[in-house]
Design a protein around this motif. Sequence first.
Motif, mmCIF file in Angstrom:
data_model
loop_
_atom_site.group_PDB
_atom_site.id
_atom_site.type_symbol
_atom_site.label_atom_id
_atom_site.label_comp_id
_atom_site.label_asym_id
_atom_site.label_seq_id
_atom_site.Cartn_x
_atom_site.Cartn_y
_atom_site.Cartn_z
ATOM 1 N N GLY A 77 0.807 -1.231 0.000
ATOM 2 C CA GLY A 77 0.000 0.000 0.000
ATOM 3 C C GLY A 77 0.829 1.265 0.000
ATOM 4 N N GLY A 78 2.123 1.195 -0.369
ATOM 5 C CA GLY A 78 2.960 2.401 -0.407
ATOM 6 C C GLY A 78 3.254 2.953 0.976
ATOM 7 N N SER A 79 3.343 2.093 1.973
ATOM 8 C CA SER A 79 3.508 2.614 3.346
ATOM 9 C C SER A 79 4.957 2.933 3.672
ATOM 10 C CB SER A 79 2.979 1.583 4.352
ATOM 11 O OG SER A 79 3.701 0.372 4.153
ATOM 12 N N ARG A 80 5.893 2.218 2.963
ATOM 13 C CA ARG A 80 7.309 2.437 3.295
ATOM 14 C C ARG A 80 7.734 3.857 2.943
ATOM 15 N NH1 ARG A 80 11.595 -2.059 1.351
ATOM 16 N NH2 ARG A 80 13.353 -0.731 1.873
ATOM 17 N N LEU A 83 9.116 6.808 5.485
ATOM 18 C CA LEU A 83 10.353 7.548 5.219
ATOM 19 C C LEU A 83 10.089 9.050 5.307
ATOM 20 C CD1 LEU A 83 12.273 5.934 2.206
ATOM 21 C CD2 LEU A 83 13.258 6.721 4.344
ATOM 22 N N LEU A 84 9.022 9.482 4.650
ATOM 23 C CA LEU A 84 8.682 10.910 4.632
ATOM 24 C C LEU A 84 8.486 11.430 6.050
ATOM 25 C CD1 LEU A 84 6.160 11.858 1.796
ATOM 26 C CD2 LEU A 84 8.292 12.970 2.365
ATOM 27 N N ARG A 85 7.860 10.605 6.881
ATOM 28 C CA ARG A 85 7.595 11.076 8.257
ATOM 29 C C ARG A 85 8.889 11.212 9.031
ATOM 30 N NH1 ARG A 85 2.938 7.280 8.646
ATOM 31 N NH2 ARG A 85 1.170 8.527 7.901
ATOM 32 N N SER A 86 9.864 10.269 8.800
ATOM 33 C CA SER A 86 11.047 10.262 9.650
ATOM 34 C C SER A 86 12.144 11.203 9.169
ATOM 35 C CB SER A 86 11.606 8.834 9.732
ATOM 36 O OG SER A 86 11.877 8.384 8.416
#
Lengths: 294, 198
Positions: free
Chosen positions: A5-8, A12-15
């Motif tokens: 679901g494109g979660s990785r 990354l964007l959050r961290s």
Amino acid sequence: MGGPGGSRALELLRSLPRVSLANLRPSPGSKKKEKRRGRGRYGGRKCGRGHKGERQRGNRPRLGFEGGQTPFYLAIPKYGFNEGHSLRRQYQPLSLQKLQYLIDLGRVDPTQPIDLTQLTNARGVTVQPLKRDYGIQLVEEGADIFSAKVNIEVQRASELAIATIEKNGGVITTSFYDPRSLEILIKPVVFFLRGQPIPKRMLPPEDLVRYYTDASNRGYLADPSKVEEARLELAKKYGYSLPDITKDELFKMLSTRKDPRQIFFGLAPGWIVNMADKKILKPTDERLLKYYSS
Amino acid sequence: MAARTLRALCRPRLLVAGSSRRAAAGAEFRSAYSLDKLYPPRGGGGGGGDTGSEQEAKPPALDIPMDRLTVSYCRSSGPGGQNVNKVNTKAEVRFHLASADWIPEAVRQKMASMHKNKINRAGELIVNSEESRYQMRNLAICLEKIRVMVTEATEKPKVVSKETAQELIARVEKMNRERLRQKKIHSNIKQSRKADFD
């Protein structure tokens, strides 16, 4: 790479830290340093100008000057090679090899009539009506390996190309498009967005009427009975047996032809195609109908 | 004949297809220049009458039955790099001359004597062509060569009629007489300029 679901990517964007000018860099090799003169051992000293003379001092004579000898561009007499070049009709060549390539790759559908629009959408040819292009011409390169049954419409075709198409059970027609119709044909969507009614295709000029009424060129204005005779004659000349297209399952598709005043299959002149509402508007006034069917 | 039957097959079926589609979709566009208005379908010998009335500039080409010939392709000779090395473009056509009944008997014999250098021990006439880059065109050239051979063998030697032969001899004699007369006149002129002191 995306993860379920494109979660990785989202994690990354959050961290990662905020994107700012401090953490941006061009990709390596994309920006090459320009050569600056007058800096260091190699760019400096004479700065790429040579040693003394006109070269270093920037006083060289004009391009084409040969030291006083009559230059080439003046010694050769004028001759009208390019005279009237902007009034000559040009036809983009389309080889049978390229056509076979497009059909094999599935970019062009042989089960539908092949038109300049289909070829342009498949990016098989690029036609520039503003550069005096009047369409495409079918060229013989690849005649020996061509093996596709197609209903194709071009603007010019050589005899061997016609023979090859008919040998494989296809149908070829040569037709004329005036520059305005050609421009509409190659970019239909852009034209529809203008909101103008489809114009009627003009008839060929005097010097082309003879070409398009000739059955041996499979002209669209030629007598169908003479076209039949020409097909037989060509089969005799090139030594193949003419396949009977009436017995073919795709006979209906192979025998579809545009009317001489029609630009698109299935759309008549005078209609407006509304792309936004997906509707077609047809004229009802009898004067308009009379004009568009004349 | 085949053309007429094909035409007869094509036209009614096209009309039927057109009219049914017109009835169904209601929009088979026909302008004033559509083919059925430019060339209205006439019944029977309309098309035949037209071609009969206009002068046939060239006689119909000889019909060569392709199944009686043996066609083979091989690589051509000459320069051309990878293309000429790999692509089979040379076309060779051979057929047994004595049993070719699509050529009249007398013509066959004439051909056997005219082109005996092209006939092999088995009696097959061999024609080949590698002039073009395309197999199809080379085959067409071979067939054209065969047609030319047959035409050359068919032509009868020109028979000069008696009157024409006599006329020709009379013409030559008259020319010689006139030439000699002019020569004598010229000779007299030159003689008259001589000053002969006796």
